[in-house]
Write an enzyme that holds these catalytic residues in place. Structure first.
Site, PDB file in Angstrom:
ATOM      1  N   HIS A  53      75.499 -27.732  19.030  1.00  0.00           N
ATOM      2  CA  HIS A  53      75.888 -26.777  17.988  1.00  0.00           C
ATOM      3  C   HIS A  53      75.582 -25.348  18.427  1.00  0.00           C
ATOM      4  CE1 HIS A  53      76.967 -25.458  14.013  1.00  0.00           C
ATOM      5  NE2 HIS A  53      75.753 -25.024  13.724  1.00  0.00           N
ATOM      6  N   ARG A 106      68.942 -16.895  21.884  1.00  0.00           N
ATOM      7  CA  ARG A 106      68.594 -18.189  21.295  1.00  0.00           C
ATOM      8  C   ARG A 106      67.088 -18.414  21.350  1.00  0.00           C
ATOM      9  NH1 ARG A 106      73.268 -20.906  24.583  1.00  0.00           N
ATOM     10  NH2 ARG A 106      75.058 -20.288  23.333  1.00  0.00           N
ATOM     11  N   ASP A 155      81.504 -26.671  12.892  1.00  0.00           N
ATOM     12  CA  ASP A 155      82.295 -26.705  14.121  1.00  0.00           C
ATOM     13  C   ASP A 155      83.599 -27.472  13.903  1.00  0.00           C
ATOM     14  OD1 ASP A 155      80.207 -25.354  15.424  1.00  0.00           O
ATOM     15  OD2 ASP A 155      79.217 -27.242  15.926  1.00  0.00           O
TER      16      ASP A 155
END
Length: 336
Positions: free
Chosen positions: A200, A110, A173
């Protein structure tokens, strides 16, 4: 809530003229329109009867995408812009959707994703703040947990931030949770609703199956499996594509559904969605929960309702990661 039937309604309306009564002239821009999400998203938006002008922007290839989509026999006028035409692309927009950036690839952390996409989102948000300060922003670019705070902070520094108009698109989602839940319990997916709150990414994604409708009993093992599959949906697609792509088509579908709800709200029909926004619902300054969308964007942010013990524990577990992601986005802008 997100309703797949609306896509069928778009298709049915696609070749019809707009009603002159109550019709708004709505301009929508897609920034990153030549990419894996941007192209199918732009096509779906061309089918939306609420859009009269569709503005497509990317660093290269956008006029070709615009020419291709413009041949579809729907009312929206399409124009493509490259590189130095960003100001022209967003000027006068009611809604700006940002899928720009690089997708997550195998082995990419990330942090890797953040370093690349943070600067992209900041510069695009600043362009919107300068040339279309009243527009609603729908941010798709990952990591959403950080990019939404980045956009908010960038606009705040410019003196044009409106917390009602900066929204992180977490609709995928919800779409996944509904699909997986319906498949598991043999339900009609078009009649299923599953709230999804939090953030998210990974463990920050929290489907509230205790509040799902229709309510079906889940064993502890089924609940855990469905929760983790919803959280890992993106990884599932990346793995299935063998590292050659990410969730582009389902993301475009979800983003088009969410954009439709935003536009309906703008046009005077209140709608209800789950989206990642500035919030006081939890200790995190940004959080995804149910909101009411109306003529100025987010009119109301709702609380989480009654959570199960499983969900309470998951909420507590996610919070350090979510807070860190928010802070990381804010600090990026402050230190730029």
């Amino acid at each position: 809530m997100v309703n797949s039937a609306s896509l069928l309604q778009w298709a049915a309306q696609a070749s019809r003229s707009f009603s002159s009564t109550g019709t708004q002239q709505r301009k929508v821009a897609v920034l990153g329109a030549a990419g894996g999400i941007g192209q199918p998203l732009s096509l779906l938006l061309k089918l939306n009867a609420q859009i009269t002008h569709l503005s497509l922007y990317d660093m290269a290839g956008t006029p070709g995408v615009a020419a291709d989509i413009s041949h579809c026999n729907t009312k929206a006028q399409v124009k493509g812009y490259d590189q130095d035409k960003l100001a022209e692309a967003v000027r006068g927009c009611d809604l700006v959707i940002i899928p720009a950036g690089v997708p997550r690839k195998p082995g990419m952390t990330r942090d890797d994703l953040f370093k690349i996409n943070a600067g992209i989102v900041k510069s695009l948000a600043e362009a919107v703040g300068k040339h279309a300060p009243g527009a609603i922003l729908n941010i798709i670019s990952n990591p959403v947990n950080s990019t939404v705070p980045i956009a908010a902070e960038a606009l705040r520094k410019m003196g044009v931030y409106d917390k009602r108009k900066v929204l992180g698109v977490t609709t995928l989602d919800v779409v996944r949770a509904k699909t997986f839940y319906a498949e598991k319990k043999g339900l009609d997916v078009s009649a299923v609703d599953v709230p999804v709150v939090g953030g998210h990414a990974g463990i920050t994604i929290l489907p509230l199956f205790s509040q799902a409708s229709p309510q079906a009993s889940l064993t502890a093992e089924e609940l855990d499996a469905l929760t983790k599959r919803t959280q890992d949906g993106g990884t599932e697609v990346v793995t299935a594509k063998a590292g050659k792509g990410s969730a582009t088509l389902s993301m475009a579908y979800a983003a088009a559904l969410f954009a439709d709800s935003v536009l309906r709200g703008l046009n005077g029909t209140p709608t209800y969605e789950y989206t990642y926004v500035e919030s006081s619902v939890t200790e995190s300054p940004f959080f995804a929960s149910k909101v009411k969308l109306s003529t100025e964007g987010v009119e109301k942010v709702y609380d989480l309702g009654t959570l199960s013990d499983y969900e309470k524990a998951a909420l507590k577990t996610m919070m350090p990661e979510l807070l860190q992601s928010v802070e990381k986005g804010v600090e990026f802008v402050k230190n730029s």
